[in-house]
Design a protein around this motif. Structure first.
Motif, PDB file in Angstrom:
ATOM      1  N   ALA A 187       0.832  -1.212   0.000  1.00  0.00           N
ATOM      2  CA  ALA A 187       0.000   0.000   0.000  1.00  0.00           C
ATOM      3  C   ALA A 187       0.866   1.261   0.000  1.00  0.00           C
ATOM      4  O   ALA A 187       0.481   2.288  -0.564  1.00  0.00           O
ATOM      5  N   PHE A 188       2.032   1.188   0.661  1.00  0.00           N
ATOM      6  CA  PHE A 188       2.910   2.381   0.745  1.00  0.00           C
ATOM      7  C   PHE A 188       4.315   2.013   0.318  1.00  0.00           C
ATOM      8  O   PHE A 188       5.208   1.869   1.155  1.00  0.00           O
ATOM      9  N   PRO A 189       4.533   1.878  -0.981  1.00  0.00           N
ATOM     10  CA  PRO A 189       5.829   1.384  -1.439  1.00  0.00           C
ATOM     11  C   PRO A 189       7.008   2.277  -1.006  1.00  0.00           C
ATOM     12  O   PRO A 189       8.049   1.790  -0.637  1.00  0.00           O
ATOM     13  N   GLY A 190       6.846   3.583  -0.993  1.00  0.00           N
ATOM     14  CA  GLY A 190       7.979   4.454  -0.651  1.00  0.00           C
ATOM     15  C   GLY A 190       8.030   4.792   0.824  1.00  0.00           C
ATOM     16  O   GLY A 190       8.703   5.733   1.219  1.00  0.00           O
ATOM     17  N   GLY A 191       7.295   4.079   1.655  1.00  0.00           N
ATOM     18  CA  GLY A 191       7.193   4.435   3.085  1.00  0.00           C
ATOM     19  C   GLY A 191       5.877   5.152   3.277  1.00  0.00           C
ATOM     20  O   GLY A 191       5.417   5.871   2.397  1.00  0.00           O
ATOM     21  N   LYS A 195       6.223   8.455   7.667  1.00  0.00           N
ATOM     22  CA  LYS A 195       7.673   8.342   7.483  1.00  0.00           C
ATOM     23  C   LYS A 195       8.339   9.629   7.978  1.00  0.00           C
ATOM     24  O   LYS A 195       7.849  10.732   7.700  1.00  0.00           O
ATOM     25  N   GLY A 196       9.424   9.480   8.738  1.00  0.00           N
ATOM     26  CA  GLY A 196      10.121  10.674   9.255  1.00  0.00           C
ATOM     27  C   GLY A 196       9.614  11.104  10.619  1.00  0.00           C
ATOM     28  O   GLY A 196      10.194  11.979  11.248  1.00  0.00           O
ATOM     29  N   LYS A 197       8.526  10.510  11.088  1.00  0.00           N
ATOM     30  CA  LYS A 197       8.001  10.853  12.430  1.00  0.00           C
ATOM     31  C   LYS A 197       8.475   9.809  13.440  1.00  0.00           C
ATOM     32  O   LYS A 197       8.467   8.609  13.151  1.00  0.00           O
ATOM     33  N   ARG A 198       8.819  10.298  14.611  1.00  0.00           N
ATOM     34  CA  ARG A 198       9.218   9.378  15.688  1.00  0.00           C
ATOM     35  C   ARG A 198       8.086   9.342  16.709  1.00  0.00           C
ATOM     36  O   ARG A 198       7.633  10.387  17.185  1.00  0.00           O
ATOM     37  N   ILE A 199       7.610   8.147  17.011  1.00  0.00           N
ATOM     38  CA  ILE A 199       6.441   8.013  17.885  1.00  0.00           C
ATOM     39  C   ILE A 199       6.785   7.151  19.097  1.00  0.00           C
ATOM     40  O   ILE A 199       7.357   6.067  18.966  1.00  0.00           O
ATOM     41  N   LEU A 200       6.431   7.687  20.259  1.00  0.00           N
ATOM     42  CA  LEU A 200       6.655   6.989  21.522  1.00  0.00           C
ATOM     43  C   LEU A 200       5.296   6.513  22.038  1.00  0.00           C
ATOM     44  O   LEU A 200       4.345   7.304  22.096  1.00  0.00           O
ATOM     45  N   ILE A 201       5.213   5.245  22.411  1.00  0.00           N
ATOM     46  CA  ILE A 201       3.923   4.699  22.873  1.00  0.00           C
ATOM     47  C   ILE A 201       4.141   3.959  24.190  1.00  0.00           C
ATOM     48  O   ILE A 201       5.112   3.205  24.321  1.00  0.00           O
ATOM     49  N   THR A 202       3.261   4.193  25.157  1.00  0.00           N
ATOM     50  CA  THR A 202       3.302   3.363  26.369  1.00  0.00           C
ATOM     51  C   THR A 202       2.132   2.377  26.302  1.00  0.00           C
ATOM     52  O   THR A 202       1.083   2.687  25.735  1.00  0.00           O
ATOM     53  N   SER A 203       2.348   1.205  26.873  1.00  0.00           N
ATOM     54  CA  SER A 203       1.288   0.194  26.794  1.00  0.00           C
ATOM     55  C   SER A 203       1.390  -0.796  27.948  1.00  0.00           C
ATOM     56  O   SER A 203       2.442  -0.931  28.564  1.00  0.00           O
ATOM     57  N   GLY A 204       0.283  -1.480  28.202  1.00  0.00           N
ATOM     58  CA  GLY A 204       0.276  -2.544  29.213  1.00  0.00           C
ATOM     59  C   GLY A 204       0.076  -2.006  30.614  1.00  0.00           C
ATOM     60  O   GLY A 204      -0.063  -0.807  30.819  1.00  0.00           O
ATOM     61  N   PRO A 205       0.057  -2.908  31.566  1.00  0.00           N
ATOM     62  CA  PRO A 205      -0.082  -2.482  32.967  1.00  0.00           C
ATOM     63  C   PRO A 205       1.304  -2.139  33.531  1.00  0.00           C
ATOM     64  O   PRO A 205       2.306  -2.300  32.840  1.00  0.00           O
ATOM     65  N   THR A 206       1.370  -1.659  34.742  1.00  0.00           N
ATOM     66  CA  THR A 206       2.655  -1.673  35.453  1.00  0.00           C
ATOM     67  C   THR A 206       2.488  -2.598  36.654  1.00  0.00           C
ATOM     68  O   THR A 206       1.364  -2.823  37.119  1.00  0.00           O
ATOM     69  N   HIS A 207       3.577  -3.156  37.087  1.00  0.00           N
ATOM     70  CA  HIS A 207       3.593  -3.993  38.288  1.00  0.00           C
ATOM     71  C   HIS A 207       4.354  -3.242  39.368  1.00  0.00           C
ATOM     72  O   HIS A 207       5.496  -2.841  39.150  1.00  0.00           O
ATOM     73  N   GLU A 208       3.710  -3.032  40.492  1.00  0.00           N
ATOM     74  CA  GLU A 208       4.333  -2.274  41.575  1.00  0.00           C
ATOM     75  C   GLU A 208       4.609  -3.246  42.719  1.00  0.00           C
ATOM     76  O   GLU A 208       3.672  -3.791  43.318  1.00  0.00           O
ATOM     77  N   PRO A 209       5.890  -3.489  43.021  1.00  0.00           N
ATOM     78  CA  PRO A 209       6.217  -4.545  43.990  1.00  0.00           C
ATOM     79  C   PRO A 209       5.744  -4.247  45.414  1.00  0.00           C
ATOM     80  O   PRO A 209       5.776  -3.098  45.860  1.00  0.00           O
ATOM     81  N   ILE A 210       5.282  -5.313  46.071  1.00  0.00           N
ATOM     82  CA  ILE A 210       4.963  -5.247  47.506  1.00  0.00           C
ATOM     83  C   ILE A 210       6.155  -5.846  48.269  1.00  0.00           C
ATOM     84  O   ILE A 210       6.628  -5.298  49.249  1.00  0.00           O
ATOM     85  N   ASP A 211       6.620  -6.972  47.756  1.00  0.00           N
ATOM     86  CA  ASP A 211       7.839  -7.610  48.255  1.00  0.00           C
ATOM     87  C   ASP A 211       8.395  -8.384  47.058  1.00  0.00           C
ATOM     88  O   ASP A 211       7.854  -8.266  45.952  1.00  0.00           O
ATOM     89  N   LEU A 235       2.683   2.594   8.968  1.00  0.00           N
ATOM     90  CA  LEU A 235       2.567   3.820   8.175  1.00  0.00           C
ATOM     91  C   LEU A 235       3.915   4.536   8.075  1.00  0.00           C
ATOM     92  O   LEU A 235       3.991   5.675   7.667  1.00  0.00           O
ATOM     93  N   GLY A 236       4.975   3.878   8.533  1.00  0.00           N
ATOM     94  CA  GLY A 236       6.317   4.396   8.289  1.00  0.00           C
ATOM     95  C   GLY A 236       6.958   5.104   9.469  1.00  0.00           C
ATOM     96  O   GLY A 236       8.089   5.580   9.354  1.00  0.00           O
ATOM     97  N   ALA A 237       6.267   5.197  10.634  1.00  0.00           N
ATOM     98  CA  ALA A 237       6.847   5.917  11.774  1.00  0.00           C
ATOM     99  C   ALA A 237       7.971   5.094  12.408  1.00  0.00           C
ATOM    100  O   ALA A 237       7.906   3.873  12.443  1.00  0.00           O
TER     101      ALA A 237
END
Ligand code: CTP
Length: 414
Positions: A187-191, A195-211, A235-237
């Motif tokens: 679908a996007f042969p040239g990217g 393209k050219g964008k930098r994307i930061l994603i957070t995902s999932g749970p966090t685990h917070e230790p008790i012990d 999409l090229g990111a």
């Protein structure tokens, strides 16, 4: 671009004779869910592991098994079968099938269809570790790569035969991702538009230790964030996924940093800056235990249960939204709410300072938490968009496209 890359695509799936053949049934289901049509060739060895009836029930088509069936040749011959497909997928690709492909043998329907094709072929090898590591298989593998065949897996792990090592077939989700990447590249042969964008994603749970053995957690599966990472990468990111503990495989083409706690997640996000776009899809624990015990807490006869003292965790979305330097141009948060979804989400966007909020209803009746479907509302300064009930994958693709549109519109306005 349709909501799913696979809508209307025709896949010819060759199921070889391996214990992993059962995973191909799951693959068919997932391909069909995304709108692809699937035809299956089941080798005679494959028939020992899954039945033609189960395959045909899932494809909704007859199963092709015998090269010399005159009726098949009249209706849909082997040439027609491979010509009719957009992509051929061999899963499981046994040592025998790979050898046939590498040497151009055509002595049954599967190998004949694979030789007769001018379409892309994706193989998912699956075999005993010794067979995989054997120089003959490795030679065949190199030949297939040189012939332009795409490969997904094999993975390393415990094998059905009791040994450990590389040779396990890639999981259906990984094969699906490889199939989607193939169609994304078409679908996007040239990217893609990101393209050219930098994307930061957070995902999932966090685990917070008790012990050292116990932790506080939540029900997040990480599916939505992973699907977004995969969609924007397609999409090229340039995509960095900071993930709490999940069971999900790394999405292809995505740099994954795995963390446990909210504080580790924040540190990993800060280390990943600068970014053009930040998407906070993680279900970060709001609190952690004030001082987690160095040794396992023990029950003392007659003593009261311990009380946990909690302190607030850093808010990653608010931190990224309110950065003075290096603030991503577009910061997107999620608001998982169980009541007054829009009101809470609008207030949350303002309170945290992000640009968009993707709000969804996670009240138990919706089954959204940990499930595969999601109904979301996109809230920005400009207003609110209500999206229909969609698979999380489609929500991800729509969000990725929406981000791409946002940047192309702002560029056009410059
Ligand atoms: N978030 C975050 N860091 C936190 C808490 C939340 O980055 N410590 C982000 C989530 O990733 C999400 C958004 O903030 O994008 C909203 O998360 P949610 O749990 O709905 O909001 P909370 O701030 O925890 O508010 P509340 O629990 O009161 O609804």
């Amino acid at each position: 671009m349709s909501d799913t890359l696979l809508m209307g695509r025709r896949i010819l799936l060759v199921i070889g004779g391996g214990i992993a053949a059962y995973k191909s049934l799951e693959l068919i289901r997932r391909l069909k869910e995304r709108g692809a049509s699937v035809r299956a060739i089941l080798t005679s060895a494959g028939e020992h592991f899954v039945t033609p009836l189960s395959v045909s029930s899932l494809t909704g088509d007859k199963v092709y098994t015998d090269l010399f069936s005159l009726t098949d040749e009249a209706e849909m011959g082997h040439i027609e079968l491979s010509r009719d497909a957009d992509l051929l997928v061999v899963a499981p690709a046994t040592a025998d099938l790979m050898a046939k492909m590498a040497h151009g043998l055509a002595n049954d329907l599967a190998s004949t269809a694979l030789l007769a094709t001018d379409k892309k072929v994706l193989v998912a090898p699956a075999m005993n570790v010794r067979m995989w590591l054997h120089p003959a298989t490795q030679r065949n593998f190199e030949t297939l790569l040189a012939d332009g065949v795409d490969v997904v897996g094999p993975n390393e792990g415990d094998m059905a035969c009791g040994e450990y090592g590389p040779g396990r077939m890639a999981e259906p989700a990984e094969i699906l991702a490889a199939i989607e990447s193939h169609f994304a590249e078409l679908a996007f042969p040239g990217g893609g538009p990101l393209k050219g964008k930098r994307i930061l994603i957070t995902s999932g749970p966090t685990h917070e230790p008790i012990d050292p053995v116990r932790y506080l957690a939540n029900r997040s599966s990480g599916k939505q964030g992973y699907a977004i990472a995969q969609a924007v990468a397609r999409l090229g990111a340039e995509t960095v996924l900071v993930s709490g503990p999940t069971n999900l495989p790394n999405p292809p083409g995505v740099t994954v940093k795995r963390v446990e706690t909210a504080r580790e997640m924040l540190a990993a996000c800060e280390a990943a800056l600068p970014a053009d776009i930040a998407i906070c899809a993680a279900a970060v624990a709001d609190w952690r235990v004030a001082s987690d015990a160095e040794q396992k807490l023990k029950k003392q006869p007659g003593e009261q249960a311990p009380a946990l003292m909690l302190v607030e965790n850093p808010d990653i979305l608010a931190t990224l939204s309110q950065l003075k330097m290096n603030r991503p141009a577009l910061v997107i948060g999620f608001a998982a709410e169980t009541e007054k979804v829009i009101d809470h989400a609008v207030a949350k966007r303002q309170r945290k300072g992000c640009d968009w909020i993707v709000a969804n209803d996670v009240s138990p009746a919706t089954g959204v938490m940990g499930g595969d479907l999601n109904t979301v509302h996109l809230i920005s300064r400009e207003g609110q968009e209500d999206w229909p009930l969609l698979p999380k994958q489609a929500v991800a693709e729509r969000l990725a496209r929406r981000i791409a549109d946002h940047f192309s519109t702002s560029k056009a306005a410059e």
